[in-house]
Design a protein around this motif. Structure first.
Motif, mmCIF file in Angstrom:
data_model
loop_
_atom_site.group_PDB
_atom_site.id
_atom_site.type_symbol
_atom_site.label_atom_id
_atom_site.label_comp_id
_atom_site.label_asym_id
_atom_site.label_seq_id
_atom_site.Cartn_x
_atom_site.Cartn_y
_atom_site.Cartn_z
ATOM 1 N N UNK A 83 1.501 51.029 -20.506
ATOM 2 C CA UNK A 83 0.597 49.931 -20.857
ATOM 3 C C UNK A 83 1.345 48.609 -20.860
ATOM 4 N N UNK A 84 0.643 47.549 -20.468
ATOM 5 C CA UNK A 84 1.247 46.212 -20.425
ATOM 6 C C UNK A 84 0.954 45.414 -21.689
ATOM 7 N N UNK A 85 -0.126 45.745 -22.384
ATOM 8 C CA UNK A 85 -0.529 45.013 -23.579
ATOM 9 C C UNK A 85 -1.041 45.988 -24.636
ATOM 10 N N UNK A 86 -0.878 45.612 -25.886
ATOM 11 C CA UNK A 86 -1.371 46.423 -26.992
ATOM 12 C C UNK A 86 -2.152 45.547 -27.956
ATOM 13 N N UNK A 87 -3.347 45.991 -28.287
ATOM 14 C CA UNK A 87 -4.201 45.304 -29.252
ATOM 15 C C UNK A 87 -4.051 46.010 -30.593
ATOM 16 N N UNK A 88 -3.541 45.305 -31.580
ATOM 17 C CA UNK A 88 -3.326 45.880 -32.916
ATOM 18 C C UNK A 88 -4.525 45.569 -33.811
ATOM 19 N N UNK A 89 -5.042 46.602 -34.484
ATOM 20 C CA UNK A 89 -6.177 46.452 -35.393
ATOM 21 C C UNK A 89 -5.888 47.261 -36.654
ATOM 22 N N UNK A 90 -6.273 46.753 -37.813
ATOM 23 C CA UNK A 90 -6.074 47.493 -39.053
ATOM 24 C C UNK A 90 -7.109 48.609 -39.196
ATOM 25 N N UNK A 91 -6.747 49.628 -39.973
ATOM 26 C CA UNK A 91 -7.585 50.820 -40.115
ATOM 27 C C UNK A 91 -8.680 50.672 -41.157
ATOM 28 N N UNK A 92 -8.619 49.615 -41.973
ATOM 29 C CA UNK A 92 -9.541 49.529 -43.102
ATOM 30 C C UNK A 92 -10.866 48.857 -42.783
ATOM 31 N N UNK A 93 -11.050 48.407 -41.544
ATOM 32 C CA UNK A 93 -12.315 47.815 -41.149
ATOM 33 C C UNK A 93 -12.466 46.345 -41.454
ATOM 34 N N UNK A 94 -11.389 45.664 -41.821
ATOM 35 C CA UNK A 94 -11.528 44.255 -42.186
ATOM 36 C C UNK A 94 -11.677 43.343 -40.978
ATOM 37 N N UNK A 95 -11.314 43.817 -39.785
ATOM 38 C CA UNK A 95 -11.348 42.952 -38.613
ATOM 39 C C UNK A 95 -12.681 43.040 -37.871
ATOM 40 N N UNK A 96 -13.031 41.944 -37.218
ATOM 41 C CA UNK A 96 -14.285 41.858 -36.487
ATOM 42 C C UNK A 96 -14.100 42.448 -35.089
ATOM 43 N N UNK A 97 -14.425 43.698 -34.935
ATOM 44 C CA UNK A 97 -14.208 44.408 -33.684
ATOM 45 C C UNK A 97 -15.002 43.775 -32.542
ATOM 46 N N UNK A 98 -16.088 43.093 -32.858
ATOM 47 C CA UNK A 98 -16.870 42.427 -31.821
ATOM 48 C C UNK A 98 -16.087 41.333 -31.113
ATOM 49 N N UNK A 99 -14.949 40.920 -31.693
ATOM 50 C CA UNK A 99 -14.117 39.888 -31.069
ATOM 51 C C UNK A 99 -13.128 40.452 -30.057
ATOM 52 N N UNK A 100 -13.108 41.756 -29.860
ATOM 53 C CA UNK A 100 -12.170 42.346 -28.904
ATOM 54 C C UNK A 100 -12.284 41.707 -27.523
ATOM 55 N N UNK A 101 -13.490 41.510 -26.965
ATOM 56 C CA UNK A 101 -13.558 40.874 -25.633
ATOM 57 C C UNK A 101 -12.917 39.490 -25.600
ATOM 58 N N UNK A 102 -13.010 38.722 -26.683
ATOM 59 C CA UNK A 102 -12.382 37.401 -26.730
ATOM 60 C C UNK A 102 -10.862 37.522 -26.662
ATOM 61 N N UNK A 103 -10.306 38.493 -27.381
ATOM 62 C CA UNK A 103 -8.859 38.703 -27.347
ATOM 63 C C UNK A 103 -8.404 39.151 -25.958
ATOM 64 N N UNK A 104 -9.157 40.052 -25.352
ATOM 65 C CA UNK A 104 -8.788 40.537 -24.026
ATOM 66 C C UNK A 104 -8.861 39.423 -22.982
ATOM 67 N N UNK A 105 -9.873 38.580 -23.080
ATOM 68 C CA UNK A 105 -10.002 37.474 -22.136
ATOM 69 C C UNK A 105 -8.870 36.468 -22.314
ATOM 70 N N UNK A 106 -8.534 36.180 -23.570
ATOM 71 C CA UNK A 106 -7.409 35.282 -23.825
ATOM 72 C C UNK A 106 -6.117 35.864 -23.273
ATOM 73 N N UNK A 107 -5.951 37.173 -23.403
ATOM 74 C CA UNK A 107 -4.771 37.823 -22.848
ATOM 75 C C UNK A 107 -4.754 37.791 -21.333
#
Length: 244
Positions: A83-107
């Motif tokens: 893999x070339x990139x890794x997206x880190x997310x916490x296990x407790x659900x505090x992060x807004x998973x709907x923002x994943x596409x924004x992070x991927x696009x920025x990457x």
């Protein structure tokens, strides 16, 4: 750009199934790192791995080593898998998973940069955590001589793994709750640019936080002190970088 997700897990058996369920629709390979969790949590993680074996792999640590230790195990596994990139997310659900596409696009637009979540807190977040973020971020400004890193503690991030591999193969990184601060500053020192993305942060689904106010704040303070002395010897390099 080939991206996977890394989730360090320590005793979040009630929250993690919901997080995994929300991630499934994105079709991104996931490394779940069990950081020496209890038998109850480990059983839940094993069940999730069996049920979602097509896109999720469980890595088990024999003992609890801390958030940093778990994520670094995930990095090493992701690098071995190509893999070339890794997206880190916490296990407790505090992060807004709907923002994943924004992070991927920025990457995609900035493949050599680290994409850092800049938390937008709601009323569920304890005031002590907000003050802690503010103090930590002030220390990061000092230790980078820069405003480049808007928040050094948010665990929602996209990392370029070539830069991470270079760092972790030569430099010890904080193993506990000091990890997020330590790796962000050291990657910046290494020349990695930071892109900050505002993202909503809510208090955990299960109300469980493993952040220990005194112990972890002392650990983070020691990390800031160590980074400060590291910054002193890098002053010419950092100033030249800003000048350029």
């Amino acid at each position: 750009m080939k991206t996977c997700i890394i989730i360090p897990v320590y005793n979040h058996e009630h929250a993690i199934p919901r997080v995994i369920s929300r991630l499934k629709g994105y079709g991104i390979y996931c490394l779940l790192v069990n950081d020496g969790s209890s038998a109850a949590c480990s059983e839940v993680l094993e069940a999730c791995a069996r049920q979602e074996s097509g896109w999720l792999t469980l890595l088990n640590r024999a003992e609890n080593g801390g958030k940093g230790a778990a994520v670094i195990d995930g990095f090493n596994a992701a690098i071995r898998l190509g893999y070339t990139h890794a997206l880190q997310i916490d296990a407790d659900g505090q992060h807004n998973i709907d923002d994943i596409p924004r992070f991927l696009e920025a990457g995609r637009l900035n493949p050599e940069a680290m994409i850092l979540g800049q938390p937008v807190f709601d009323e569920s977040v304890p005031i002590s955590r907000m003050y802690g973020h503010s103090l930590t971020n002030l220390c990061i400004v000092i230790n980078t001589l820069s405003l480049a890193i808007a928040d050094g503690m948010c665990g929602f991030r996209l990392y370029p793994l070539a830069a991470v591999d270079k760092l972790i193969s030569t430099t010890p990184i904080g193993q506990g709750m000091n990890y997020d601060v330590d790796i962000a500053v050291r990657l910046y020192w290494q020349g990695v640019e930071a892109i900050n993305l505002p993202t909503a942060v809510h208090y955990p689904y299960d109300g469980v936080s493993h952040f220990r106010l005194w112990r972890d704040n002392v650990m983070i303070a020691k990390t800031h002190a160590k980074l400060f002395f590291g910054m002193l010897i890098r002053i010419p390099q950092l100033l030249l970088r800003h000048w350029r």
